[in-house]
Motif scaffolding. Structure first.
Motif, PDB file in Angstrom:
ATOM      1  N   ASN A  62     112.607  19.411  59.522  1.00  0.00           N
ATOM      2  CA  ASN A  62     111.390  18.658  59.230  1.00  0.00           C
ATOM      3  C   ASN A  62     110.575  18.429  60.493  1.00  0.00           C
ATOM      4  O   ASN A  62     109.354  18.526  60.470  1.00  0.00           O
ATOM      5  N   TRP A  63     111.249  18.114  61.597  1.00  0.00           N
ATOM      6  CA  TRP A  63     110.532  17.885  62.849  1.00  0.00           C
ATOM      7  C   TRP A  63     109.789  19.154  63.264  1.00  0.00           C
ATOM      8  O   TRP A  63     108.638  19.109  63.679  1.00  0.00           O
ATOM      9  N   GLY A  84     104.435  21.707  64.008  1.00  0.00           N
ATOM     10  CA  GLY A  84     103.388  22.683  63.721  1.00  0.00           C
ATOM     11  C   GLY A  84     102.126  22.020  63.202  1.00  0.00           C
ATOM     12  O   GLY A  84     101.009  22.368  63.607  1.00  0.00           O
ATOM     13  N   LYS A  85     102.296  21.039  62.316  1.00  0.00           N
ATOM     14  CA  LYS A  85     101.132  20.327  61.784  1.00  0.00           C
ATOM     15  C   LYS A  85     100.433  19.524  62.873  1.00  0.00           C
ATOM     16  O   LYS A  85      99.208  19.431  62.904  1.00  0.00           O
ATOM     17  N   GLY A 136     109.436  12.789  67.606  1.00  0.00           N
ATOM     18  CA  GLY A 136     109.513  11.823  66.515  1.00  0.00           C
ATOM     19  C   GLY A 136     109.214  10.386  66.899  1.00  0.00           C
ATOM     20  O   GLY A 136     109.353   9.492  66.077  1.00  0.00           O
ATOM     21  N   LYS A 137     108.783  10.157  68.125  1.00  0.00           N
ATOM     22  CA  LYS A 137     108.477   8.791  68.563  1.00  0.00           C
ATOM     23  C   LYS A 137     106.971   8.575  68.514  1.00  0.00           C
ATOM     24  O   LYS A 137     106.215   9.166  69.281  1.00  0.00           O
ATOM     25  N   ARG A 138     106.545   7.728  67.617  1.00  0.00           N
ATOM     26  CA  ARG A 138     105.120   7.505  67.378  1.00  0.00           C
ATOM     27  C   ARG A 138     104.390   7.042  68.627  1.00  0.00           C
ATOM     28  O   ARG A 138     103.298   7.541  68.949  1.00  0.00           O
ATOM     29  N   ARG A 163     108.439  10.703  58.221  1.00  0.00           N
ATOM     30  CA  ARG A 163     108.940   9.351  58.514  1.00  0.00           C
ATOM     31  C   ARG A 163     109.320   9.282  59.985  1.00  0.00           C
ATOM     32  O   ARG A 163     110.069  10.113  60.473  1.00  0.00           O
ATOM     33  N   TRP A 164     108.772   8.310  60.691  1.00  0.00           N
ATOM     34  CA  TRP A 164     109.118   8.140  62.105  1.00  0.00           C
ATOM     35  C   TRP A 164     110.503   7.682  62.189  1.00  0.00           C
ATOM     36  O   TRP A 164     111.298   7.172  62.244  1.00  0.00           O
TER      37      TRP A 164
END
Length: 70
Positions: free
Chosen positions: A9-10, A15-16, A34-36, A69-70
């Protein structure tokens, strides 16, 4: 969700993110991982945005990518 699914997923979301913020490098996204708050900081750095503007862009991106989801 197991670790392999989370990793996949990451990669998809990386890519997005690169589509949205093309100035972010692979190294930047590796740091973000993954860290906002890290993503907001990298957007500020690469685009010269104020924190509020970078926060808004990330919030807008999240609204359009609800599966993340973060």
């Amino acid at each position: 969700m197991n670790r392999d699914e989370a990793g996949g997923n990451w990669k998809q979301f990386k890519g997005k993110m690169k589509e949205k913020w093309g100035k972010l490098t692979d190294d930047d996204l590796t740091v973000v991982e993954g860290k906002r708050d890290q993503l907001v900081g990298k957007i500020q750095e690469r685009y010269g945005y104020a924190k509020d503007q970078a926060e808004k862009e990330v919030s807008d991106w999240e609204a359009n990518n609800r599966d993340y989801r973060w």
